[in-house]
Motif scaffolding. Structure first.
Motif: not given
Ligand code: FES
Ligand code: HEM
Lengths: 110, 456
Positions: A28, A41-45, A47-50, A52, A88, A90
């Motif tokens: 990501m 990459g909205e949650c910065g990696g 693993c919370a947003c999907g 990526c 994902l 990230c």
């Molecule tokens: S950046 Fe949010 S799940 Fe990968």
């Protein structure tokens, strides 16, 4: 840090070849730094947003491996577009043996 | 206080609203606030980017426009939108009170625009990652299971309890305090403080309310400052310590005021919102028994629970509307907007948009695109606490349904009251009855697996 090459196939089919991806970075980070369309990459990696979501090229699946439990649950939130080779990105840390890796950006399930 | 003064459905039945002209309606109307769906539908159909004169804001109601706006933070500034909303009309006076009695006025650094926002956000993302939250599941399960048991004991002999005040609010406060490392606290105070902060963006307070609320915000800040000073003297393994000692990527330290604003944001942002979601969970279980049965039958299925939580957030999003501001002349949904246009993003309406979600008023765990709901926002300001909130709601749903049955409203659904605010859609009080399940499904079963590692 050694560098490897990774190819992103964007949603429209455009290929973006990144030749200086650093081993140890996650995919990501590489994608956003190089403005690969569709990887947000909205949650910065976290693993919370999907946002990526990628499909790993079949030739590379065994090298990259599958998602763990936590990633599996987050992937499930994008299940309209989910495929067996979904990841994902990230959550994928680049390793030496991923030189030449090819992944396709998943469409947003809008 | 007026931001939580209660409103019932009254004359605001959908049929009545349908006959009215949009121009005669406003989101400042507490009746519409309580039951907004018909208003949202009208907005989406007739004027999807609509200027609400009374509120002085542009209401963005369609799913696609919401996503477009949120993905363009340069054109639509979070910082400017928030500041214009904050303590609207009384800002200078509010600020003065905080400076004099609350240790200072500390702008919300997370409600900023890039590059400032990026710097702060990078610091916080790690702490709330899905993996980190997963490790908290046993602790969260223990907290929630205890609360469910207490509530079930209290309600067991037919006593009416308040699902919001006796369960949802204490639950979220306990979890966030555990997270932050605050081990001694007065739950009622924290709840009051949350309301006082939320009232600043709710647009429904008069001057008298503002002063009352400002004094509560002072109390909150003095409490936070004390907690931070303690950790400056003696670092601990908790999130407040992390923030006090945090280093940003460029090697800089967070300023004291920045850290105060972040601790404040974490206490507040996660409280009312998550409590609202859990109140909504109870409301749905009480009013849609088939959903309760489905949940009970699938309670061991993690995948089902994940989808259930997402559908709950889609169906009943706690955050109704947050502000952004146009930084230049622009266009959205083919409506021309002037520089400085104050926008209210209606997450609640986006989740109800029939062009994106089929039969949006049906609670359907099997829909294919539930995960695309906008209850947490999208774009760079997407909720930091989403994983934590999801975990709390999931565990609450699981522990509740394993331990209690026959959740029933003790008043007619139309009489349920909502907070008066444009910012959230929150049940303020939910009188219910329920029964303890005999030999609870979880008591001897899987609950042990999840709570076993925790020795209290
Ligand atoms: S950046 Fe949010 S799940 Fe990968
Ligand atoms: C169900 C519960 C919750 C809901 C519905 C919710 C919803 C939201 C929404 C809609 C936003 C703003 C997105 C935007 O600007 O478009 C947001 C931001 C935020 N949320 Fe949440 N939230 C919840 C729980 C939490 C929790 C538990 C925490 C923390 C412990 C939290 C912390 C934050 C913070 C700090 C922001 C600001 C992020 C930024 O501007 O970058 N939230 N949330």
């Amino acid at each position: 840090m050694s560098e490897i090459t990774i190819t992103f196939v964007e949603i429209g089919g455009t290929e973006k070849v990144i030749t200086d991806a650093g081993v140890g970075e996650n995919i990501m980070q590489v994608a956003t730094a190089n403005e690969v369309a569709g990887i947000l990459g909205e949650c910065g990696g976290g693993c919370a947003c999907g946002t990526c979501h990628i499909y790993v090229d079949p030739d590379w699946e065994s090298v990259v491996g599958g998602p763990n439990d936590v990633e599996d649950m987050t992937l499930d939130m994008v299940f309209e577009t989910r495929k067996p080779n979904s990841r994902l990105c990230c959550q994928i840390e680049l390793a030496e043996n991923m030189d030449g890796l090819r992944v396709t950006v998943a469409p947003e399930s809008l | 206080m007026s931001s939580s003064e209660n409103t019932t459905q009254g004359s605001g039945c959908p049929a009545h609203l349908e006959a009215m002209a949009l121009g005669d309606m406003s989101l400042t109307d507490p009746v519409i606030q309580a039951h907004p769906q018909a208003f949202y539908t009208k907005l989406r159909n007739e004027d999807p980017v609509h200027y609400d004169e009374k509120l002085g804001m542009w209401l963005v109601s369609r799913y696609d426009d919401i996503v477009t706006l949120l993905r363009d933070p340069k054109t639509f500034s979070d910082k400017q939108g928030y500041e214009a909303q904050y303590a609207s009309g009384f800002f200078e006076e509010f600020k003065q009170i905080l400076i004099e009695q609350g240790g200072g006025f500390f702008p919300d650094v997370i409600k900023s625009d890039p590059p400032e926002h990026t710097r702060i956000r990078k610091l916080m993302d790690g702490a709330f990652s899905a993996h980190r939250v997963k490790t908290l599941e046993p602790v969260i399960t223990r907290i929630i299971a205890d609360l469910v048991d207490q509530m079930a004991d209290k309600a067991d002999h037919g006593t009416v309890i308040d699902g919001v005040k006796d369960f949802a609010i204490p639950l979220t406060i306990a979890v966030i305090c555990e997270q932050l490392g605050i081990n001694q606290y007065d739950g009622n105070k924290i709840s009051e403080w949350s309301e006082a902060i939320t009232a600043q963006i709710g647009r429904m307070q008069n001057r008298e309310d503002m002063v009352k609320n400002a004094l509560k915000v002072c109390e909150l800040q003095n409490f936070i400052i004390q907690q931070m000073r303690d950790r400056e003297a003696e670092p601990k393994e908790d999130m407040i310590s992390d923030l006090v000692h945090a280093r940003t990527e460029d090697g800089g330290k967070l300023e004291f005021g920045e850290a105060v604003s972040l601790v404040r944001a974490l206490i507040i942002a996660g409280n009312d919102t998550t409590a609202t979601a859990i109140g909504n969970l109870l409301f749905i279980l009480a009013t849609q028994p088939q959903v309760a049965h489905q949940l009970y039958d699938n309670v061991e299925d993690e995948r089902f629970l994940t989808r259930f939580v997402e559908e709950l957030l889609r169906f009943a999003p706690p955050v109704r509307g947050l502000a952004k501001m146009a930084t230049c002349d622009t266009e959205l949904g083919s409506v021309k907007l002037p520089k400085g246009a104050h926008m209210l993003v209606l997450y609640g309406s986006g989740n109800d948009d029939e062009s994106h979600f089929n039969c949006p008023r049906t609670f359907d765990v099997s829909r294919g695109n539930t995960g695309t709901h906008v209850a947490f926002g999208v774009g760079i300001h997407r909720c930091i606490g989403a994983s934590l909130a999801r975990m709390e709601i999931k565990v609450a749903a699981r522990e509740l349904i394993k331990r209690v049955s026959d959740i029933t409203l003790a008043i007619p659904a139309e009489d349920v009251t909502y907070q008066k605010t444009v910012a959230t859609h929150s049940i303020s009080s939910l009188p219910i009855t329920l029964k303890k399940r005999p030999a609870a499904k979880g008591a001897a079963g899987r609950i042990d697996a999840t709570s076993a590692p925790v020795v209290s």
